[in-house]
Design a protein around this motif. Sequence first.
Motif, short mmCIF file in Angstrom:
data_model
loop_
_atom_site.label_atom_id
_atom_site.label_comp_id
_atom_site.label_asym_id
_atom_site.label_seq_id
_atom_site.Cartn_x
_atom_site.Cartn_y
_atom_site.Cartn_z
N THR A 28 0.71 -1.05 -0.07
CA THR A 28 0.00 -0.42 0.29
C THR A 28 0.89 1.21 0.06
OG1 THR A 28 -2.04 -1.09 1.06
CG2 THR A 28 -1.66 1.26 1.08
N VAL A 29 1.91 1.13 1.02
CA VAL A 29 2.66 2.37 0.71
C VAL A 29 3.34 2.45 -0.62
CG1 VAL A 29 4.92 3.44 1.71
CG2 VAL A 29 3.15 2.01 3.34
N ILE A 30 3.43 1.48 -1.10
CA ILE A 30 4.60 1.70 -2.37
C ILE A 30 3.99 1.76 -3.32
CG2 ILE A 30 5.63 0.50 -4.04
CD1 ILE A 30 6.80 -1.27 -2.12
N TYR A 31 2.78 1.31 -4.13
CA TYR A 31 1.49 2.11 -4.10
C TYR A 31 1.01 3.54 -3.75
CZ TYR A 31 -2.15 1.87 -7.18
OH TYR A 31 -3.66 1.51 -8.00
N THR A 32 1.14 4.19 -2.80
CA THR A 32 0.73 4.57 -3.02
C THR A 32 1.97 6.16 -2.97
OG1 THR A 32 -0.55 4.92 -1.38
CG2 THR A 32 0.09 6.91 -1.09
N SER A 33 3.47 6.53 -2.87
CA SER A 33 4.13 5.94 -3.34
C SER A 33 4.43 6.62 -4.76
CB SER A 33 5.46 6.15 -2.91
OG SER A 33 5.24 5.87 -1.16
N LEU A 34 4.39 5.32 -5.81
CA LEU A 34 5.02 5.28 -7.11
C LEU A 34 3.49 6.16 -7.61
CD1 LEU A 34 5.05 1.90 -7.59
CD2 LEU A 34 6.84 3.36 -7.89
N ASP A 56 -5.05 2.10 -12.65
CA ASP A 56 -6.33 0.25 -12.48
C ASP A 56 -4.54 -0.96 -11.85
OD1 ASP A 56 -6.85 -3.14 -13.20
OD2 ASP A 56 -8.10 -1.10 -13.94
N ASP A 57 -5.49 -1.31 -10.64
CA ASP A 57 -4.34 -2.23 -10.21
C ASP A 57 -3.87 -3.38 -11.13
OD1 ASP A 57 -4.62 -1.37 -7.80
OD2 ASP A 57 -6.19 -2.29 -6.55
N TRP A 58 -4.64 -3.81 -11.91
CA TRP A 58 -4.24 -4.48 -13.36
C TRP A 58 -2.89 -4.53 -13.27
CZ3 TRP A 58 -2.22 -5.33 -17.80
CH2 TRP A 58 -2.51 -5.96 -18.75
N PHE A 59 -1.99 -3.00 -13.60
CA PHE A 59 -1.57 -2.95 -13.90
C PHE A 59 -0.55 -2.78 -12.95
CE2 PHE A 59 1.38 0.82 -15.77
CZ PHE A 59 1.92 0.30 -16.74
N GLU A 308 -5.32 -6.97 -22.81
CA GLU A 308 -5.41 -6.61 -21.90
C GLU A 308 -4.13 -4.50 -22.57
OE1 GLU A 308 -7.25 -6.37 -19.22
OE2 GLU A 308 -8.25 -8.18 -19.79
N LEU A 309 -3.57 -4.30 -21.94
CA LEU A 309 -3.22 -3.24 -22.22
C LEU A 309 -3.26 -2.10 -23.61
CD1 LEU A 309 0.87 -4.63 -22.55
CD2 LEU A 309 -0.43 -3.21 -20.63
N LEU A 310 -3.76 -2.71 -24.15
CA LEU A 310 -5.32 -2.14 -25.35
C LEU A 310 -6.19 -1.57 -24.68
CD1 LEU A 310 -5.37 -0.64 -28.01
CD2 LEU A 310 -6.69 -3.33 -28.45
N LEU A 311 -6.62 -1.91 -23.89
CA LEU A 311 -8.36 -1.39 -23.02
C LEU A 311 -7.92 -1.15 -21.73
CD1 LEU A 311 -9.92 -5.25 -22.11
CD2 LEU A 311 -10.81 -3.53 -23.91
N MET A 312 -6.31 -1.04 -21.67
CA MET A 312 -6.25 0.39 -20.69
C MET A 312 -6.04 0.98 -20.74
SD MET A 312 -4.45 -2.35 -17.53
CE MET A 312 -4.29 -0.44 -16.33
N ASP A 313 -5.42 1.30 -22.27
CA ASP A 313 -5.50 2.91 -22.85
C ASP A 313 -3.38 3.00 -22.35
OD1 ASP A 313 -5.54 4.40 -25.25
OD2 ASP A 313 -6.12 5.98 -23.45
N LYS A 314 -2.81 2.18 -22.67
CA LYS A 314 -1.12 2.14 -21.52
C LYS A 314 -0.54 1.92 -23.28
CE LYS A 314 -1.52 2.53 -17.81
NZ LYS A 314 -0.77 3.07 -17.07
N ILE A 315 -1.41 1.11 -24.40
CA ILE A 315 -0.58 0.83 -25.69
C ILE A 315 -1.61 1.59 -26.96
CG2 ILE A 315 1.40 -0.79 -25.36
CD1 ILE A 315 -0.79 -2.37 -27.02
N ALA A 316 -1.29 1.91 -28.62
CA ALA A 316 -1.95 1.71 -29.37
C ALA A 316 -1.55 0.80 -30.11
CB ALA A 316 -2.32 3.52 -29.98
#
Length: 321
Positions: A28-34, A56-59, A308-316
Amino acid sequence: MFSFSRSPYMTALFSFGVFLLFIFLQNTVIYTSLQTVFSTGGLCACKKCVMDLNDDDWFFMRFNPTVPALLNRRNSAMRSDVFTWWKGLQSDPKKANFSDVVDVLFSLFPDEEHHVVTDPNRCRTCAVVGNSGNILGSHYGQLIDSHNFVIRINKGPTKGYETDVGSKTTHRIMYPESAVDLDNSTHLVLLPFKIKDMLWLISVFTTKHVTSTYTRVRPSINAVREKVMIIHPAFIKYVYESWLRKHGSYPSTGFITLIFALHICDQVSVFGFGAKRDGNWHHYFDNSLAHFSRGLHRGDYESRTIHELLLMDKIALHKGV
């Protein structure tokens, strides 16, 4: 009467619960920092940055910005589990000492942190160009060449295919068995599956005596020594475990290249991945069919992850024809 203090089972259960709580709080601490460091608009000038971890937590559960993507002398000391896994990827009878090989590598090639500097005013766009036949007839060439970095994979040629695949190449990821000549503007990015791959790289720029691995390889290629980079073995293991969840034996070159791009780029566009619309898999420069979902790489799982990366808009993802 039952006593908690006298029960080893309850003590063990309590200890395990404390351990799980610690791990949860740590993450949780790492996630909040990031989230704070890599928030939208804080890392790059793109409308949306790859490294935005607020989505999203998945990424977040897969992407680890602390894993070194490229090898240098300072990060070359590997954990024993990483080294053992990497050496087990392919049979390598050569008994070279890894630390000795590293010393020679970085007496020849740039010993630096490549592409790690971030700038809130930067928007580094990258095209990852795969070798799928679906890129033929796409007329993507001009779009591909408009990116800051154009990363190509193995032997995928440009000459004669410029209209569809473009002509610009800033990085080409390869290993000895897939090596090709490069022009003076292209970085040779070695993807080492074994120590002998690194020995081959040294040989290419020195004695040229390495002519075979598990098959015959080119003893020499045209490339610029100052532009050589080497994928870190720990990065290969990270892609396999974090992104592929240990499906298959190890990741494909194309999938490693895609995740590599997520680590060095602000926006990633993907071309030449996947099957043609008729369902066939082959390279755009030959017609030999491939069985994508079988074999060592479990391409079906790689494909689902890319989706999944496409759905999350991380890639085109440009699907071609």
